[in-house]
Design an enzyme around this catalytic site. Sequence first.
Site, short mmCIF file in Angstrom:
data_model
loop_
_atom_site.label_atom_id
_atom_site.label_comp_id
_atom_site.label_asym_id
_atom_site.label_seq_id
_atom_site.Cartn_x
_atom_site.Cartn_y
_atom_site.Cartn_z
CG HIS A 61 42.63 41.70 46.97
ND1 HIS A 61 42.50 40.34 46.85
CD2 HIS A 61 42.59 41.97 48.30
CE1 HIS A 61 42.39 39.80 48.05
NE2 HIS A 61 42.44 40.77 48.95
CG HIS A 71 47.42 38.78 42.32
ND1 HIS A 71 46.75 37.82 41.60
CD2 HIS A 71 46.67 39.01 43.43
CE1 HIS A 71 45.64 37.49 42.23
NE2 HIS A 71 45.57 38.20 43.35
CG ASP A 87 47.85 37.60 37.90
OD1 ASP A 87 47.86 37.16 36.74
OD2 ASP A 87 48.29 36.99 38.88
#
Length: 429
Positions: free
Chosen positions: A315, A358, A362
Amino acid sequence: MPLPEDRVTAWSCQQVAQWLQEEGFGEYEELFCSQHRLDGLGLLSLTEADLRGAPLGLTILGDIKRMTLALRRLQRQNQVQLEDLGLSPTSGLSAGVPLIAVDACGCGGADRRFDGCERSSNGIELRLRKSDRSVHASDVPLCYAHSNGRCRQHLAGRLDPEVWKTVLSSIYVFLVFGLTSFVMVIVHERVPDMRTYPPLPDIFLDSVPRIPWAFAMAEACGIILCYMLLVILLLHKHRSILFRRLCSLMGTVFLLRCCTMFVTSLSVPGQHLQCASKTYDDTFAKIQRALAIWSGFGMTLTGVQTCGDYMFSGHTVVITLLNFFVTEYTPRTWNMIHTISWVLNLFGIFFILAAHEHYSIDVFIAFYITTRLFLYYHTLANTRAYQHSRRARIWFPMFSFFECNVNGPVPNQYHWPFSKPTFMKTLIG
């Protein structure tokens, strides 16, 4: 005996000496012919810079200018021979740079309206030196000569879209997304048991309470950025090049993400995630699950729930790359658009972390890799000397393939791609 002026390239040093005598430059006969052994070919390629600089080093201004004019006259009389040699008898003589393969492209006089020309460090192309973007946006033909002697003509503001390369880049990112979806299915089977491997310590996740709706807001930021970029692609004159770059960069980053996901399986970042190792009966079931992830774009808004794909955040990659394309391919004066794009990017990253979907590492790694790759790619694309270098072809083969005919920065020019309504075509261009 009169000199054959139509075959200057075949002159010997003695004939060059005779020409110097006839033109009134007999005092330079020893310098040109005895010391430096200039024959007809060397005489034709002389420039004013050669006359002024070492090793000739002429110091009398009147002689320099008169010889420059004589050389220019001689070059015009032997234009065909110059074209065969890849030279052109244009204003490059006075600028000190012999223009290469200009007249052969059919644009011999076009460059005369500019202050001068410049040859890149690898010696295989030309570019204008003192012209701005407004000049590039006109219909002035620009020519580029390549080392093999074949010349490709480019019109400023009319870059070759090379749609077939754009189609290939689309296929590339299509296949990478499919591979990513399949790898996500595999890593879901290897998700560490939360009872054995609890969430790892994380300063941000430990300090900021979870916001349940934050991840949906992050995806909403990405959707808004996507629509912004779609509008830009629709109206941008060089939409094919932009879309090709988007696909190649997106595909490359996600291909790297496939490797990192497959190699390293991190524990689930939050107790709220209902993630457990899931085993599929056969390969067909895995493919079906991969198709479901791919068709839903891996988004929770479309009902896709994945586990184990933590290193690194997809994302974040998408949101950041969309933001960089929006800000790169819109004019620098569109401050409002740039501000909105950056706000969506930063808030999207914050919402990803606030949702505890996350780890912080990350997101940080995803942002760093995406921005560095975008900047490296565009730096190489905007620096022509790299485009034809052997090192670029070895280390960046896909870049060399997609960008070999895009010379310099892509100008931000817009036009309405449809015939109706007419007021839009008048408004946008």
